[in-house]
Scaffold this active site. Sequence first.
Site, PDB file in Angstrom:
ATOM      1  N   CYS A   7       0.835  -1.196   0.000  1.00 44.70           N
ATOM      2  CA  CYS A   7       0.000   0.000   0.000  1.00 44.70           C
ATOM      3  C   CYS A   7       0.874   1.253   0.000  1.00 44.70           C
ATOM      4  CB  CYS A   7      -0.926   0.004   1.205  1.00 44.70           C
ATOM      5  SG  CYS A   7      -2.177  -1.295   1.150  1.00 44.70           S
ATOM      6  N   ALA A  21      -2.932  -3.243  -2.701  1.00 41.78           N
ATOM      7  CA  ALA A  21      -4.335  -3.621  -2.541  1.00 41.78           C
ATOM      8  C   ALA A  21      -5.199  -2.574  -3.235  1.00 41.78           C
ATOM      9  CB  ALA A  21      -4.688  -3.723  -1.060  1.00 41.78           C
ATOM     10  N   GLN A  43      -3.814  -6.791  -7.266  1.00 50.17           N
ATOM     11  CA  GLN A  43      -4.469  -7.382  -6.103  1.00 50.17           C
ATOM     12  C   GLN A  43      -5.792  -6.663  -5.879  1.00 50.17           C
ATOM     13  OE1 GLN A  43      -3.371  -6.634  -1.879  1.00 50.17           O
ATOM     14  NE2 GLN A  43      -2.879  -8.817  -1.800  1.00 50.17           N
ATOM     15  N   TYR A  99      -8.712  -8.162   6.179  1.00 54.54           N
ATOM     16  CA  TYR A  99      -9.632  -7.395   5.350  1.00 54.54           C
ATOM     17  C   TYR A  99     -10.904  -8.211   5.105  1.00 54.54           C
ATOM     18  CZ  TYR A  99      -5.683  -4.258   5.094  1.00 54.54           C
ATOM     19  OH  TYR A  99      -4.666  -3.411   5.444  1.00 54.54           O
ATOM     20  N   ARG A 142      -4.554 -14.569  -1.988  1.00 48.45           N
ATOM     21  CA  ARG A 142      -3.684 -14.337  -0.837  1.00 48.45           C
ATOM     22  C   ARG A 142      -4.426 -14.722   0.435  1.00 48.45           C
ATOM     23  NH1 ARG A 142       0.557  -9.478   0.769  1.00 48.45           N
ATOM     24  NH2 ARG A 142       2.125 -11.093   0.507  1.00 48.45           N
ATOM     25  N   LEU A 163      10.151 -11.557   5.832  1.00 47.91           N
ATOM     26  CA  LEU A 163      11.559 -11.366   6.190  1.00 47.91           C
ATOM     27  C   LEU A 163      12.487 -12.231   5.343  1.00 47.91           C
ATOM     28  CD1 LEU A 163      11.355 -11.021  10.088  1.00 47.91           C
ATOM     29  CD2 LEU A 163      11.376  -9.225   8.348  1.00 47.91           C
ATOM     30  N   ARG A 211       9.442  -4.909   1.674  1.00 47.09           N
ATOM     31  CA  ARG A 211      10.321  -3.848   2.191  1.00 47.09           C
ATOM     32  C   ARG A 211      11.727  -3.924   1.612  1.00 47.09           C
ATOM     33  NH1 ARG A 211       8.171  -4.475   8.465  1.00 47.09           N
ATOM     34  NH2 ARG A 211       5.975  -4.558   7.828  1.00 47.09           N
TER      35      ARG A 211
END
Length: 361
Positions: free
Chosen positions: A24, A58, A100, A182, A230, A301, A324
């Site tokens: 996002c 999203a 998505q 969600y 997902r 990660l 990230r």
Amino acid sequence: MSLFSPLTLRSITMRNRLWVAPMCQYEVVKQDGVPTEWHLVHLGSFARGGAGLVMTEATAVSPEGRISGEDTGIYTDEQRDAWSRIVDFIHAQGAPAGIQLAHAGRKGSRCREWLPDKGTRPVDAGGWRTVAPSEIPFEGYDTPIALDLAGIDAVVADFAAAARRAVEAGFDVVEVHAAHGYLIHQFLSPLSNRRTDAYGGSLDNRSRLLLRVIEAVREAIGPDRALFVRFSATDWADEGWSLDETAIVASAAHELGADLFDISTGGTLASPTIPLSPGYQVPFAAAIREATGAPVSAVGLITTSLLANEVIASGQADAVMMGRKLLRDPHFALRAALELGVDIDYWPKNYDRARTTLARW
């Protein structure tokens, strides 16, 4: 099988298994859902950087499906046309484009992530009344309105219409967001779904909305495009959504035409206890892969080329989704190829001297 081997799903071939996770951005300042120059550069940089699949954030299927007013959508033709330009650029860099599709449910109508205001944005400040399976608020948010049967039918129709627009925009992959607390995940989880009708109680009932959405989206996108789902494989709570339930519902989804499961965890609770470590969610993906026989992607990660390659080479997952790490280094796929000693033919010619310099130093 390795990180840089191609993967074909239906008619779509991804050039490698290092993919962009949905992230996002909260960057639609006009609050009209139309992606902007920011989204073109943000997503285009990952395609230029060698990713095997570039997935959007999203993207809401309706105005009330947005997480924040600054989210992108694909519920109007103007939004579709703006996405088309971005898809064209991604394709020009040699990568497929994925979108998505999402509905935030009770976690909608919030402020941008980095602002001090938390919880539900008031209606008089640009927010809206949120909806959910039951009148149970997410921690710190306003109480949502429980969807009636007509509202549920409208959600299914919104996903189908958004999927049709995604095809018209040129997207190769459509992902249904059923994770991270969600709306669809809210129906799946007994922590957020206390309904007593055909959409609550038993696992068959709680999964009914998701399976209807998958059927509608598959019909809308046709047989050639890939359909992902997902999942959050666990709520990290004893009485919540579980890995075993995820495996059962994913198997049913696979039979209805879902091609790959994008496995994450969490999102129903605001502060669950999660044992974080490199690759901590990979075992969940591996379990769903074994239970369903379907391809899966893993997240969580995964920040080094060695770990990403090991996840694929060991057969735990068919692709890794990075978030990230790619924000820090949009060209990580190019770097990873060098680190793993893989010769790829999609380095941008403009950047070729960087490849030889990095290889030497």
